[in-house]
Scaffold this active site. Sequence first.
Site, PDB file in Angstrom:
ATOM      1  N   ASP A 137      57.056 -23.735  44.645  1.00  0.00           N
ATOM      2  CA  ASP A 137      55.796 -23.024  44.416  1.00  0.00           C
ATOM      3  C   ASP A 137      54.712 -23.919  43.831  1.00  0.00           C
ATOM      4  O   ASP A 137      53.537 -23.569  43.860  1.00  0.00           O
ATOM      5  CB  ASP A 137      56.009 -21.842  43.451  1.00  0.00           C
ATOM      6  CG  ASP A 137      56.878 -20.752  44.043  1.00  0.00           C
ATOM      7  OD1 ASP A 137      57.052 -20.739  45.272  1.00  0.00           O
ATOM      8  OD2 ASP A 137      57.387 -19.918  43.279  1.00  0.00           O
ATOM      9  N   GLU A 609      55.114 -56.605  59.529  1.00  0.00           N
ATOM     10  CA  GLU A 609      54.853 -57.365  60.748  1.00  0.00           C
ATOM     11  C   GLU A 609      54.237 -58.736  60.493  1.00  0.00           C
ATOM     12  O   GLU A 609      54.367 -59.640  61.319  1.00  0.00           O
ATOM     13  CB  GLU A 609      53.925 -56.556  61.656  1.00  0.00           C
ATOM     14  CG  GLU A 609      52.581 -56.224  61.021  1.00  0.00           C
ATOM     15  CD  GLU A 609      51.722 -55.297  61.855  1.00  0.00           C
ATOM     16  OE1 GLU A 609      52.020 -55.151  63.059  1.00  0.00           O
ATOM     17  OE2 GLU A 609      50.765 -54.702  61.319  1.00  0.00           O
TER      18      GLU A 609
END
Length: 741
Positions: A137, A609
């Site tokens: 919640d 990369e």
Amino acid sequence: MNGAVRAVVRAAIAKGCEPYAIYEGYEGLVQGGSMMKKMTWEDVRGWLSEGGTLIGTARCQPFRERWGRLKSAKNMIVNGIDALIVCGGDGSLTGADLFRSEWSGLLEELVATGELTTEQIKGYEHLTIVGLVGSIDNDMSSTDATIGAFSSLSRICQSVDFIDATAYSHSRAFVVEVMGRHCGWLALMAGIATGADYIIIPEQPPNSKNWGDEMCKIVNSHRKKGKRKTIVIVAEGAIDDNLTPITAGTVKDLLVEKLGLDTRITTLGHVQRGGTAVAFDRLLSTLQGVDAVDAVLESTPSTPSPMIGITENKISRKPLMESVALTKSVAAAIDSKNFDKAMSLRDTEFAEYLQAFRSTTMIDNELELLPIEKRLNIAIINVGAPAGGMNAATRAAACYCLSRGHKPFAIHNGFTGLIQHDSVRELNWLDVDNWVIRGGSEIGTNRNLPDVDIGLVAYHFQKHSFDGLMIVGGFEAFMSLYQLEQARASYPAFRIPMTCLPATISNNVPGTEYSIGSDTCLNALVDYCDAIKQSANASRRRVFVVEVQGGRSGYIASYAGLCVGALAVYTPEKGINLKMLEKDIEHLRENFAQDEGKNRAGKLILRNEKASKIYTTELIADIIRDEAAGRFEARTANPGHVQQGGIPSPMDRLRATRLAVKCMNFIEENQPKKPNSILPSETASVIGIVGAKIVFTSVKYLYDHETEIENRRPRRVLWSKMQQISRMLSRNPFGIRSDDE
């Protein structure tokens, strides 16, 4: 919750402590015995990707009684436990603090009754309590997010996204009921993230006399503009301002009777609690779990029990009972019809999101329209690679403009489109209404900067009489804003307020710790790596080297490594050398030797990369394979552009909306007093989340003081700590590397 348990167990072991898991909540404390288990490193392997809680949870009536807490105290001392980290809601945390306040009296009683001796209780005179909030919640005050809330929101948004297609196809209305008895966080955030037409939450209940008419007026106005579908989201605790419950059935009846809409009800129920944790919850539970262990070690008998929370992007500690009291006072304020107080007790983020929802939904509210002389022409452009949330930002800015009487213009296909085709189009509400759930860039984007022909850019700005500009994108967007700001002296058309809203998976824009799109990317990587790890686990003796994007920024690799439990992470900031590989391969050998073919024995290594020109992903896998000498094997995996695409995560949709609205506020507030007058550099700023605040920072200041231009990233690396935590939790003895390694 499983991520929190894993983090607590491993951080405790790494820091020389003995962790225990208490099974079935406080019931385990009361019962003792096998329900209190000393945990080892291997016990929590693979828990990050598991949903629910693997140590169980249950309501415990005996712990509410003193005799139950007396038994719990004895069981803790017998097992040598002197600190308790509790993950739960306000009831669980209140019980824990009561336990601490009674501790000395409980020990005295145990000695007096002969249950324990004076010798046995030596060293246990004080009980340390630390609270972690686990609640879908998100109803705890003093923290922006609770563990599990964003996973639950993700289930809701996914469900509503699916419903959306059916609603559009049949031109139907759907009333969706979500959880939240005293807190409307799920309903509000789902309303923003799915583009709902109307929401009903307990903190700001509608007028009992006319709420039905108001709702139908808004829905009808949307329908008249051409919208084929209607979504109304109702919190389960929804009420009107007389505290009369508003049910999904009541809403449906009104839509049918007043508007004649074919209306259906969907109650999501416990679907909202299921599934694996999203990336943010994995991060949150891990970082809070580690901080909880630190809080235990730093605690003194006079230290109030802390609750570990988060404010914007920063892990924080707040007094536990103060936070619980504030949380309970929200429900009390609602019960007493003091709704302004209920809102004030929520964090400022909640109020800002509610205002953002209203600004982007109630577009025909005459009270919000500015006088004609204050209405502006505001341009929106996307620059750089696509990122999840770009469309949500464009939609929010456009809808806000329309609600205020401004004219929003989209510059299609970046600055190239402006220069070559004068691709400026005025946006209307129906154009952008459904963009919040779409990935990519609906108005197009490319990497070209204004200096391709800055004079022609200025000509088009002047031609369309732009009064403000919002650039949404990554490092190219940052550089575009800088170029425009620098050109103000020569081109009066740029003497307007301009902002850059960072949107890039690399999260490499100076001036912010969070960029739109990075959460979507992290979730894509989590899903990908979970699947890869499943393969690695099945084969028992396999390590995958996964190449991730991010350019010269190690943010995505570092955070993804923490989310998926990577054994090692290689980033451009640190680079890769032979010494690193040698240490990590030795660590792999030890790991596989200890695993002895057990389940969940697969390993992941993440490589950015651009971490190294020499040590490519394939070469690292080849080196590992050769050094393994047949004892284990290595494979490579590359998710590629999957990391950029897909449906934006709820977090990216939400933050895009909130930040875009703030950018519009910035443009409104910084209009020049005289046309073409020189503006201070602060009127060209980057909006960002820095620590616990949202700030606007001058692009000139950022360029001059906080940017590594050649590496396209901020000078200050904020994510190196993530790598250290990741390595600590993977038991890598080479976790904290010096700068020269």
